[in-house]
Design an enzyme around this catalytic site. Structure first.
Site, PDB file in Angstrom:
ATOM      1  N   ASP A  61       0.863  -1.169   0.000  1.00 26.23           N
ATOM      2  CA  ASP A  61       0.000   0.000   0.000  1.00 26.23           C
ATOM      3  C   ASP A  61       0.904   1.224   0.000  1.00 26.23           C
ATOM      4  O   ASP A  61       1.953   1.224   0.651  1.00 26.23           O
ATOM      5  CB  ASP A  61      -0.926  -0.005   1.224  1.00 26.23           C
ATOM      6  CG  ASP A  61      -2.160   0.838   0.980  1.00 26.23           C
ATOM      7  OD1 ASP A  61      -2.530   1.045  -0.198  1.00 26.23           O
ATOM      8  OD2 ASP A  61      -2.761   1.312   1.954  1.00 26.23           O
TER       9      ASP A  61
ATOM     10  N   GLY B  50      -0.825   9.105 -10.985  1.00 24.38           N
ATOM     11  CA  GLY B  50      -1.197   9.631  -9.666  1.00 24.38           C
ATOM     12  C   GLY B  50      -0.721  11.060  -9.468  1.00 24.38           C
ATOM     13  O   GLY B  50      -0.951  11.935 -10.306  1.00 24.38           O
ATOM     14  N   TYR B  51       0.002  11.290  -8.369  1.00 25.38           N
ATOM     15  CA  TYR B  51       0.441  12.633  -7.982  1.00 25.38           C
ATOM     16  C   TYR B  51       1.787  13.025  -8.604  1.00 25.38           C
ATOM     17  O   TYR B  51       2.365  14.038  -8.214  1.00 25.38           O
ATOM     18  CB  TYR B  51       0.561  12.704  -6.454  1.00 25.38           C
ATOM     19  CG  TYR B  51      -0.746  12.542  -5.710  1.00 25.38           C
ATOM     20  CD1 TYR B  51      -1.501  13.655  -5.337  1.00 25.38           C
ATOM     21  CD2 TYR B  51      -1.235  11.289  -5.374  1.00 25.38           C
ATOM     22  CE1 TYR B  51      -2.703  13.515  -4.645  1.00 25.38           C
ATOM     23  CE2 TYR B  51      -2.431  11.135  -4.681  1.00 25.38           C
ATOM     24  CZ  TYR B  51      -3.146  12.251  -4.319  1.00 25.38           C
ATOM     25  OH  TYR B  51      -4.332  12.108  -3.649  1.00 25.38           O
TER      26      TYR B  51
ATOM     27  N   LYS C  27      12.811   7.513 -12.297  1.00 30.93           N
ATOM     28  CA  LYS C  27      11.860   7.467 -11.176  1.00 30.93           C
ATOM     29  C   LYS C  27      11.946   6.094 -10.503  1.00 30.93           C
ATOM     30  O   LYS C  27      12.024   6.003  -9.274  1.00 30.93           O
ATOM     31  CB  LYS C  27      10.427   7.729 -11.654  1.00 30.93           C
ATOM     32  CG  LYS C  27       9.438   7.626 -10.516  1.00 30.93           C
ATOM     33  CD  LYS C  27       7.974   7.584 -10.919  1.00 30.93           C
ATOM     34  CE  LYS C  27       7.131   7.148  -9.735  1.00 30.93           C
ATOM     35  NZ  LYS C  27       5.732   6.881 -10.057  1.00 30.93           N
TER      36      LYS C  27
ATOM     37  N   ARG D 127       8.372   2.770  -3.923  1.00 32.10           N
ATOM     38  CA  ARG D 127       7.986   1.376  -4.171  1.00 32.10           C
ATOM     39  C   ARG D 127       9.224   0.516  -4.433  1.00 32.10           C
ATOM     40  O   ARG D 127       9.364  -0.580  -3.900  1.00 32.10           O
ATOM     41  CB  ARG D 127       7.023   1.303  -5.360  1.00 32.10           C
ATOM     42  CG  ARG D 127       6.130   0.090  -5.343  1.00 32.10           C
ATOM     43  CD  ARG D 127       5.076   0.082  -6.431  1.00 32.10           C
ATOM     44  NE  ARG D 127       5.058   1.296  -7.215  1.00 32.10           N
ATOM     45  CZ  ARG D 127       4.281   2.350  -6.942  1.00 32.10           C
ATOM     46  NH1 ARG D 127       3.462   2.327  -5.932  1.00 32.10           N
ATOM     47  NH2 ARG D 127       4.338   3.439  -7.681  1.00 32.10           N
TER      48      ARG D 127
HETATM   49  P1  IMP Z   1      -1.416   2.059  -4.354  1.00 33.99           P
HETATM   50  O1  IMP Z   1      -1.421   1.639  -2.916  1.00 33.99           O
HETATM   51  O2  IMP Z   1      -0.181   1.643  -5.068  1.00 33.99           O
HETATM   52  O3  IMP Z   1      -2.692   1.670  -5.064  1.00 33.99           O
HETATM   53  O4  IMP Z   1      -1.390   3.655  -4.353  1.00 33.99           O
HETATM   54  C1  IMP Z   1      -2.430   4.436  -3.789  1.00 33.99           C
HETATM   55  C2  IMP Z   1      -2.488   5.807  -4.450  1.00 33.99           C
HETATM   56  O5  IMP Z   1      -1.291   6.545  -4.142  1.00 33.99           O
HETATM   57  C3  IMP Z   1      -2.550   5.788  -5.969  1.00 33.99           C
HETATM   58  O6  IMP Z   1      -3.858   5.714  -6.437  1.00 33.99           O
HETATM   59  C4  IMP Z   1      -1.921   7.119  -6.335  1.00 33.99           C
HETATM   60  O7  IMP Z   1      -2.872   8.156  -6.215  1.00 33.99           O
HETATM   61  C5  IMP Z   1      -0.879   7.310  -5.263  1.00 33.99           C
HETATM   62  N1  IMP Z   1       0.446   6.807  -5.709  1.00 33.99           N
HETATM   63  C6  IMP Z   1       1.016   5.605  -5.375  1.00 33.99           C
HETATM   64  N2  IMP Z   1       2.234   5.489  -5.920  1.00 33.99           N
HETATM   65  C7  IMP Z   1       2.445   6.632  -6.623  1.00 33.99           C
HETATM   66  C8  IMP Z   1       3.536   7.103  -7.427  1.00 33.99           C
HETATM   67  O8  IMP Z   1       4.574   6.443  -7.616  1.00 33.99           O
HETATM   68  N3  IMP Z   1       3.369   8.325  -7.976  1.00 33.99           N
HETATM   69  C9  IMP Z   1       2.255   9.083  -7.802  1.00 33.99           C
HETATM   70  N4  IMP Z   1       1.209   8.693  -7.086  1.00 33.99           N
HETATM   71  C10 IMP Z   1       1.295   7.474  -6.486  1.00 33.99           C
END
Ligand code: IMP
Length: 194
Positions: free
Chosen positions: A71, A153-154, A175, A181
């Site tokens: 997450d 995402g952001y 990146k 991650r």
């Molecule tokens: P998830 O847990 O990987 O699904 O991430 C949750 C949310 O965090 C995503 O829907 C994005 O809005 C944001 N997010 C996660 N990883 C990234 C990234 O590497 N760049 C930008 N936004 C991210």
């Protein structure tokens, strides 16, 4: 080494491929569907740690197999760590990245403290039921406007420390070389290789 099955708790094919490249070859990676989980895995925790563990436990309890779940959230200091675990749904249940960024820039309008970090938590449950967590983070600041078209995402409003380019302006391999991650995945990969 004997083959071992690992269920990756994601519907995202990109995440599965990223793990396949980094993890030892004796691990046979399975998607949720391949492990017989076709329903949505619940994700109702209040923290990234709780959410990752909840997903891994849900799948482990139903399959008895080793499971890994992650997450990620964006934590903004001036917003007391928000949106954090609610990053995907910050501007509403439609999970729209453009709406999320618009809301964040509006919330930070006139705020000089732009410090923020991306944080990823990976939860791993071994086939014997033992639980482990791994973390990765990238410190940075929130820009005043959208910059760049890469990533997701952001990324267009996140400026990592030691970079003049936002995550969306950096080439994807740059990146991925520094991302929250990637750091969490490396820590997990090192653990599982030992
Ligand atoms: P998830 O847990 O990987 O699904 O991430 C949750 C949310 O965090 C995503 O829907 C994005 O809005 C944001 N997010 C996660 N990883 C990234 C990234 O590497 N760049 C930008 N936004 C991210």
């Amino acid at each position: 080494m004997e083959n071992k099955t690992l269920v990756v708790c994601t519907a995202n094919a990109g995440k599965l491929e990223e793990l396949r490249l980094l993890l030892p070859k004796h691990l046979v990676l399975r998607t949720l569907e391949e492990a017989g989980i076709t329903e949505d895995v619940p994700e109702t925790g209040e923290t990234l740690e709780a959410n990752a563990l909840q997903k891994a436990r849900y799948v482990h309890e139903r399959t008895g197999l080793a499971c890994v779940a992650d997450d990620t959230g964006l934590e903004v200091d001036a917003l007391d760590g928000a949106p954090g675990v609610f990053s995907a749904r910050y501007a509403g249940p439609q999970r729209n990245a453009a709406d999320n960024m618009k809301k964040m820039l509006a919330e930070l309008d006139g705020t000089s403290d732009r410090r923020a970090r991306f944080r990823t938590v990976i939860a791993y449950i071994d086939s014997d039921g033992s639980e482990h967590q791994f973390e990765g983070e990238v410190q940075g600041t929130i820009t005043h406007e959208l910059r760049g078209i890469g990533g997701f995402g952001y990324d267009p409003i996140f400026l990592p420390h030691m970079s003049d380019l936002t995550f969306a302006e950096l080439p994807i391999e740059k990146k991925n070389a520094i991302s929250h991650r990637a750091q969490a995945v490396w820590r997990f990969a090192r653990f599982i290789s030992e």
